[in-house]
Scaffold this motif. Sequence first.
Motif, PDB file in Angstrom:
ATOM      1  N   LEU A  78       0.842  -1.193   0.000  1.00  0.00           N
ATOM      2  CA  LEU A  78       0.000   0.000   0.000  1.00  0.00           C
ATOM      3  C   LEU A  78       0.878   1.245   0.000  1.00  0.00           C
ATOM      4  N   VAL A  79       0.560   2.171  -0.904  1.00  0.00           N
ATOM      5  CA  VAL A  79       1.318   3.414  -1.015  1.00  0.00           C
ATOM      6  C   VAL A  79       0.357   4.571  -0.728  1.00  0.00           C
ATOM      7  N   PRO A  80       0.458   5.207   0.450  1.00  0.00           N
ATOM      8  CA  PRO A  80      -0.437   6.328   0.763  1.00  0.00           C
ATOM      9  C   PRO A  80      -0.211   7.490  -0.194  1.00  0.00           C
ATOM     10  N   LEU A  81      -1.322   8.063  -0.682  1.00  0.00           N
ATOM     11  CA  LEU A  81      -1.266   9.192  -1.598  1.00  0.00           C
ATOM     12  C   LEU A  81      -2.247  10.261  -1.149  1.00  0.00           C
ATOM     13  N   THR A  82      -1.913  11.512  -1.387  1.00  0.00           N
ATOM     14  CA  THR A  82      -2.910  12.559  -1.280  1.00  0.00           C
ATOM     15  C   THR A  82      -3.631  12.661  -2.614  1.00  0.00           C
ATOM     16  N   VAL A  83      -4.786  13.303  -2.604  1.00  0.00           N
ATOM     17  CA  VAL A  83      -5.518  13.477  -3.865  1.00  0.00           C
ATOM     18  C   VAL A  83      -4.685  14.292  -4.846  1.00  0.00           C
ATOM     19  N   ALA A  84      -3.921  15.236  -4.332  1.00  0.00           N
ATOM     20  CA  ALA A  84      -3.073  16.047  -5.202  1.00  0.00           C
ATOM     21  C   ALA A  84      -1.975  15.226  -5.860  1.00  0.00           C
ATOM     22  N   GLU A  85      -1.596  14.105  -5.249  1.00  0.00           N
ATOM     23  CA  GLU A  85      -0.506  13.269  -5.769  1.00  0.00           C
ATOM     24  C   GLU A  85      -0.983  12.143  -6.674  1.00  0.00           C
ATOM     25  N   GLN A  86      -2.275  11.840  -6.656  1.00  0.00           N
ATOM     26  CA  GLN A  86      -2.748  10.603  -7.290  1.00  0.00           C
ATOM     27  C   GLN A  86      -2.451  10.555  -8.789  1.00  0.00           C
ATOM     28  N   THR A  88      -0.062  12.136 -10.605  1.00  0.00           N
ATOM     29  CA  THR A  88       1.374  12.000 -10.873  1.00  0.00           C
ATOM     30  C   THR A  88       1.866  10.604 -10.526  1.00  0.00           C
ATOM     31  N   ALA A  89       1.388  10.054  -9.427  1.00  0.00           N
ATOM     32  CA  ALA A  89       1.821   8.709  -9.022  1.00  0.00           C
ATOM     33  C   ALA A  89       1.473   7.679 -10.085  1.00  0.00           C
ATOM     34  N   LEU A  90       0.324   7.825 -10.716  1.00  0.00           N
ATOM     35  CA  LEU A  90      -0.090   6.880 -11.755  1.00  0.00           C
ATOM     36  C   LEU A  90       0.691   7.087 -13.049  1.00  0.00           C
ATOM     37  N   THR A  91       0.816   8.306 -13.488  1.00  0.00           N
ATOM     38  CA  THR A  91       1.446   8.557 -14.790  1.00  0.00           C
ATOM     39  C   THR A  91       2.955   8.377 -14.753  1.00  0.00           C
ATOM     40  N   GLU A  92       3.566   8.547 -13.579  1.00  0.00           N
ATOM     41  CA  GLU A  92       5.016   8.361 -13.473  1.00  0.00           C
ATOM     42  C   GLU A  92       5.399   6.956 -13.014  1.00  0.00           C
ATOM     43  N   GLY A  93       4.416   6.099 -12.785  1.00  0.00           N
ATOM     44  CA  GLY A  93       4.709   4.711 -12.442  1.00  0.00           C
ATOM     45  C   GLY A  93       5.116   4.487 -11.007  1.00  0.00           C
ATOM     46  N   THR A  94       4.842   5.442 -10.125  1.00  0.00           N
ATOM     47  CA  THR A  94       5.137   5.234  -8.704  1.00  0.00           C
ATOM     48  C   THR A  94       4.294   4.102  -8.139  1.00  0.00           C
ATOM     49  N   VAL A  95       3.092   3.932  -8.672  1.00  0.00           N
ATOM     50  CA  VAL A  95       2.189   2.846  -8.271  1.00  0.00           C
ATOM     51  C   VAL A  95       1.731   2.101  -9.523  1.00  0.00           C
ATOM     52  N   ASP A  96       1.307   0.857  -9.336  1.00  0.00           N
ATOM     53  CA  ASP A  96       0.779   0.065 -10.449  1.00  0.00           C
ATOM     54  C   ASP A  96      -0.692   0.372 -10.708  1.00  0.00           C
ATOM     55  N   ALA A  97      -1.411   0.712  -9.645  1.00  0.00           N
ATOM     56  CA  ALA A  97      -2.815   1.104  -9.721  1.00  0.00           C
ATOM     57  C   ALA A  97      -3.101   1.906  -8.461  1.00  0.00           C
ATOM     58  N   ALA A  98      -4.255   2.579  -8.448  1.00  0.00           N
ATOM     59  CA  ALA A  98      -4.558   3.395  -7.268  1.00  0.00           C
ATOM     60  C   ALA A  98      -6.055   3.516  -7.071  1.00  0.00           C
ATOM     61  N   LEU A  99      -6.449   3.585  -5.795  1.00  0.00           N
ATOM     62  CA  LEU A  99      -7.804   3.951  -5.425  1.00  0.00           C
ATOM     63  C   LEU A  99      -7.810   5.466  -5.295  1.00  0.00           C
ATOM     64  N   VAL A 100      -8.554   6.133  -6.163  1.00  0.00           N
ATOM     65  CA  VAL A 100      -8.469   7.585  -6.313  1.00  0.00           C
ATOM     66  C   VAL A 100      -9.839   8.217  -6.103  1.00  0.00           C
ATOM     67  N   ARG A 101      -9.825   9.539  -6.012  1.00  0.00           N
ATOM     68  CA  ARG A 101     -11.070  10.301  -5.995  1.00  0.00           C
ATOM     69  C   ARG A 101     -11.234  11.011  -7.334  1.00  0.00           C
ATOM     70  N   LEU A 102     -12.417  10.923  -7.875  1.00  0.00           N
ATOM     71  CA  LEU A 102     -12.714  11.623  -9.119  1.00  0.00           C
ATOM     72  C   LEU A 102     -13.046  13.083  -8.800  1.00  0.00           C
ATOM     73  N   PRO A 103     -12.813  13.986  -9.765  1.00  0.00           N
ATOM     74  CA  PRO A 103     -12.473  13.728 -11.166  1.00  0.00           C
ATOM     75  C   PRO A 103     -10.991  13.435 -11.374  1.00  0.00           C
ATOM     76  N   LEU A 104     -10.735  12.621 -12.376  1.00  0.00           N
ATOM     77  CA  LEU A 104      -9.369  12.300 -12.786  1.00  0.00           C
ATOM     78  C   LEU A 104      -9.390  12.127 -14.300  1.00  0.00           C
ATOM     79  N   GLU A 105      -9.125  13.202 -15.009  1.00  0.00           N
ATOM     80  CA  GLU A 105      -9.254  13.216 -16.461  1.00  0.00           C
ATOM     81  C   GLU A 105      -7.894  13.022 -17.120  1.00  0.00           C
TER      82      GLU A 105
END
Length: 242
Positions: A78-86, A88-105
């Motif tokens: 588990l990798v804790p993320l803030t909504v502001a980080e979600q 970048t973490a996905l697009t830069e490969g810091t995580v393989d997947a993430a439970l996020v809050r929408l919107p995420l366009e």
Amino acid sequence: MARSGGSNSSRPARKSGRPAPRGRSAPRGAGASPPRPARERAPRPEARTFRLGVVPGATPGKWIAAWRERVPAVTLELVPLTVAEQHTALTEGTVDAALVRLPLEDDRLHVIPLYTEVPVAVVAAESHLTAAEELEVADLAGEVVIVPRDDVLRPVVPGGVAPAFDPPGTTADAVATVAAGVGIVIVPMSLARLHARRDVAHRPLTDGPPSTMALAWLREGDTPDVQAFVGIVRGRTPNSSR
């Protein structure tokens, strides 16, 4: 006249000093089973880790338990993320997947909406607002509405009062301010529970802004491990197909 030495004729023939061979032995290795080759050991699977980003309020417990049962060879981190980080973490490969809050366009991402949370108003435990079981946005007119820097709802309260101080950095700080008897804060239900304390209360805000949780991952990072987790989240059985 008899010849002397006639007794020699009655002696058996002298035997050779070598014993008669009992039979030739087979050449070494002839007819014998070939030596068994050493048993080859199956290569051990390479250790892997599946990194799952989690924003505050997400509750992946049941999915983690299912993962450990179905995919025990792969460690889930588990990798804790803030909504502001979600993002970048996905697009830069810091995580393989993430439970996020929408919107995420972002067209580079797969996004599966999971559930929508009810918004609540967090108020001081002694506030007159606790007299009601539910609230409407109109009930908050005249209240100091605190919006922390990590806010995820962007609430609009007609008649609300802006604080005379800088926004708190986090939701936890905002709730602590409310507990001191200053203002209210509007958050998703899960965050109200996460930051619950005895000196505050929360009430559902029936017409407030909702927040949708989702599972997201990078399209080009769509691995078997990602699909295994997607299957768990979607409720697939171990034998069901995608």
